[in-house]
Design a protein around this motif. Structure first.
Motif, PDB file in Angstrom:
ATOM      1  N   ASP A  13       0.825  -1.210   0.000  1.00  0.00           N
ATOM      2  CA  ASP A  13       0.000   0.000   0.000  1.00  0.00           C
ATOM      3  C   ASP A  13       0.858   1.260   0.000  1.00  0.00           C
ATOM      4  O   ASP A  13       0.588   2.230   0.718  1.00  0.00           O
ATOM      5  N   GLY A  14       1.937   1.239  -0.782  1.00  0.00           N
ATOM      6  CA  GLY A  14       2.793   2.396  -0.938  1.00  0.00           C
ATOM      7  C   GLY A  14       3.838   2.589   0.140  1.00  0.00           C
ATOM      8  O   GLY A  14       4.662   3.501   0.043  1.00  0.00           O
ATOM      9  N   LYS A  15       3.851   1.737   1.154  1.00  0.00           N
ATOM     10  CA  LYS A  15       4.834   1.853   2.233  1.00  0.00           C
ATOM     11  C   LYS A  15       5.908   0.790   2.042  1.00  0.00           C
ATOM     12  O   LYS A  15       5.620  -0.397   1.966  1.00  0.00           O
ATOM     13  N   ALA A  16       7.156   1.239   2.004  1.00  0.00           N
ATOM     14  CA  ALA A  16       8.275   0.316   1.810  1.00  0.00           C
ATOM     15  C   ALA A  16       8.449  -0.595   3.011  1.00  0.00           C
ATOM     16  O   ALA A  16       8.315  -0.171   4.154  1.00  0.00           O
ATOM     17  N   VAL A  17       8.738  -1.853   2.724  1.00  0.00           N
ATOM     18  CA  VAL A  17       9.057  -2.839   3.749  1.00  0.00           C
ATOM     19  C   VAL A  17      10.560  -2.765   3.994  1.00  0.00           C
ATOM     20  O   VAL A  17      11.340  -2.641   3.040  1.00  0.00           O
ATOM     21  N   ASP A  18      10.965  -2.836   5.246  1.00  0.00           N
ATOM     22  CA  ASP A  18      12.397  -2.845   5.575  1.00  0.00           C
ATOM     23  C   ASP A  18      13.033  -4.053   4.887  1.00  0.00           C
ATOM     24  O   ASP A  18      12.672  -5.200   5.172  1.00  0.00           O
ATOM     25  N   PRO A  19      13.975  -3.843   3.961  1.00  0.00           N
ATOM     26  CA  PRO A  19      14.554  -4.967   3.217  1.00  0.00           C
ATOM     27  C   PRO A  19      15.264  -5.987   4.098  1.00  0.00           C
ATOM     28  O   PRO A  19      15.379  -7.154   3.723  1.00  0.00           O
ATOM     29  N   ASP A  20      15.725  -5.572   5.276  1.00  0.00           N
ATOM     30  CA  ASP A  20      16.400  -6.503   6.176  1.00  0.00           C
ATOM     31  C   ASP A  20      15.439  -7.485   6.840  1.00  0.00           C
ATOM     32  O   ASP A  20      15.880  -8.458   7.446  1.00  0.00           O
ATOM     33  N   THR A  21      14.138  -7.234   6.738  1.00  0.00           N
ATOM     34  CA  THR A  21      13.155  -8.135   7.357  1.00  0.00           C
ATOM     35  C   THR A  21      12.576  -9.143   6.366  1.00  0.00           C
ATOM     36  O   THR A  21      11.940 -10.105   6.775  1.00  0.00           O
ATOM     37  N   ILE A  22      12.802  -8.940   5.071  1.00  0.00           N
ATOM     38  CA  ILE A  22      12.243  -9.826   4.046  1.00  0.00           C
ATOM     39  C   ILE A  22      12.984 -11.159   4.055  1.00  0.00           C
ATOM     40  O   ILE A  22      14.204 -11.208   4.183  1.00  0.00           O
ATOM     41  N   VAL A  23      12.237 -12.245   3.903  1.00  0.00           N
ATOM     42  CA  VAL A  23      12.827 -13.578   3.764  1.00  0.00           C
ATOM     43  C   VAL A  23      12.467 -14.089   2.367  1.00  0.00           C
ATOM     44  O   VAL A  23      11.301 -14.082   1.977  1.00  0.00           O
ATOM     45  N   PHE A  24      13.467 -14.514   1.614  1.00  0.00           N
ATOM     46  CA  PHE A  24      13.318 -15.036   0.263  1.00  0.00           C
ATOM     47  C   PHE A  24      13.396 -16.554   0.362  1.00  0.00           C
ATOM     48  O   PHE A  24      14.441 -17.090   0.730  1.00  0.00           O
ATOM     49  N   VAL A  25      12.301 -17.257   0.076  1.00  0.00           N
ATOM     50  CA  VAL A  25      12.265 -18.715   0.187  1.00  0.00           C
ATOM     51  C   VAL A  25      12.233 -19.308  -1.220  1.00  0.00           C
ATOM     52  O   VAL A  25      11.317 -19.038  -1.996  1.00  0.00           O
ATOM     53  N   TYR A  26      13.256 -20.102  -1.522  1.00  0.00           N
ATOM     54  CA  TYR A  26      13.365 -20.741  -2.840  1.00  0.00           C
ATOM     55  C   TYR A  26      13.853 -22.168  -2.637  1.00  0.00           C
ATOM     56  O   TYR A  26      14.824 -22.398  -1.909  1.00  0.00           O
TER      57      TYR A  26
END
Length: 147
Positions: free
Chosen positions: A61-74
């Motif tokens: 909704d237009g608010k950036a997520v802190d990139p350090d909190t994102i988890v990339f699952v592959y």
């Protein structure tokens, strides 16, 4: 006939969709942490070297997520986006969904999700950008990312 021949069907065959529109947003749990998730994949007709993915950003909704909190699952393995550069020799194939987990709460209803990242352009020198902004509903399913 295509399914019998091993051709991709349904959501797999959407080569132009970065964000999985069929799955939408899911309430998710990762290592006892509550949050939400979306699935993404490279667009085009072939994959990309996963170690070249950088500058992964997500906004809700237009608010950036802190990139350090994102988890990339592959491939059932979780990485911080900053760790992708260490995955030398690993290919992110065009039909393989990766899940982005974002910790925190999300309100019911529809939300605008934007995902962007840069990667090495395999056709010429330099960097390419991939991104999408989609309006998604929260799915009734819960994603359990217990790895």
């Amino acid at each position: 006939a295509n399914a019998l021949a091993g051709m991709p069907t349904g959501g797999q065959h959407r080569l132009t969709s970065l964000i999985n529109l069929e799955e939408g947003i899911k309430i998710a749990k990762f290592k006892k942490q509550a949050g939400w998730s979306v699935q993404i994949k490279p667009t085009g007709y072939r994959g990309i070297p996963i170690y070249t993915v950088k500058d992964l950003t997500v906004s809700l909704d237009g608010k950036a997520v802190d990139p350090d909190t994102i988890v990339f699952v592959y491939n059932n393995t979780a990485y911080k986006p900053s760790e992708l550069k260490n995955l030398l020799g690993m290919q992110w194939w065009v039909f393989d969904w990766a899940t982005l987990f974002v910790p925190g709460s999300i309100s019911p209803g529809e939300h605008e999700v934007e995902v962007d990242y840069n990667y090495a352009n395999t056709y010429s020198a330099g960097t390419a950008t991939n991104g999408a902004k989609e309006r998604l509903k929260i799915s009734d399913e819960v994603a359990y990312l217990a790895l």
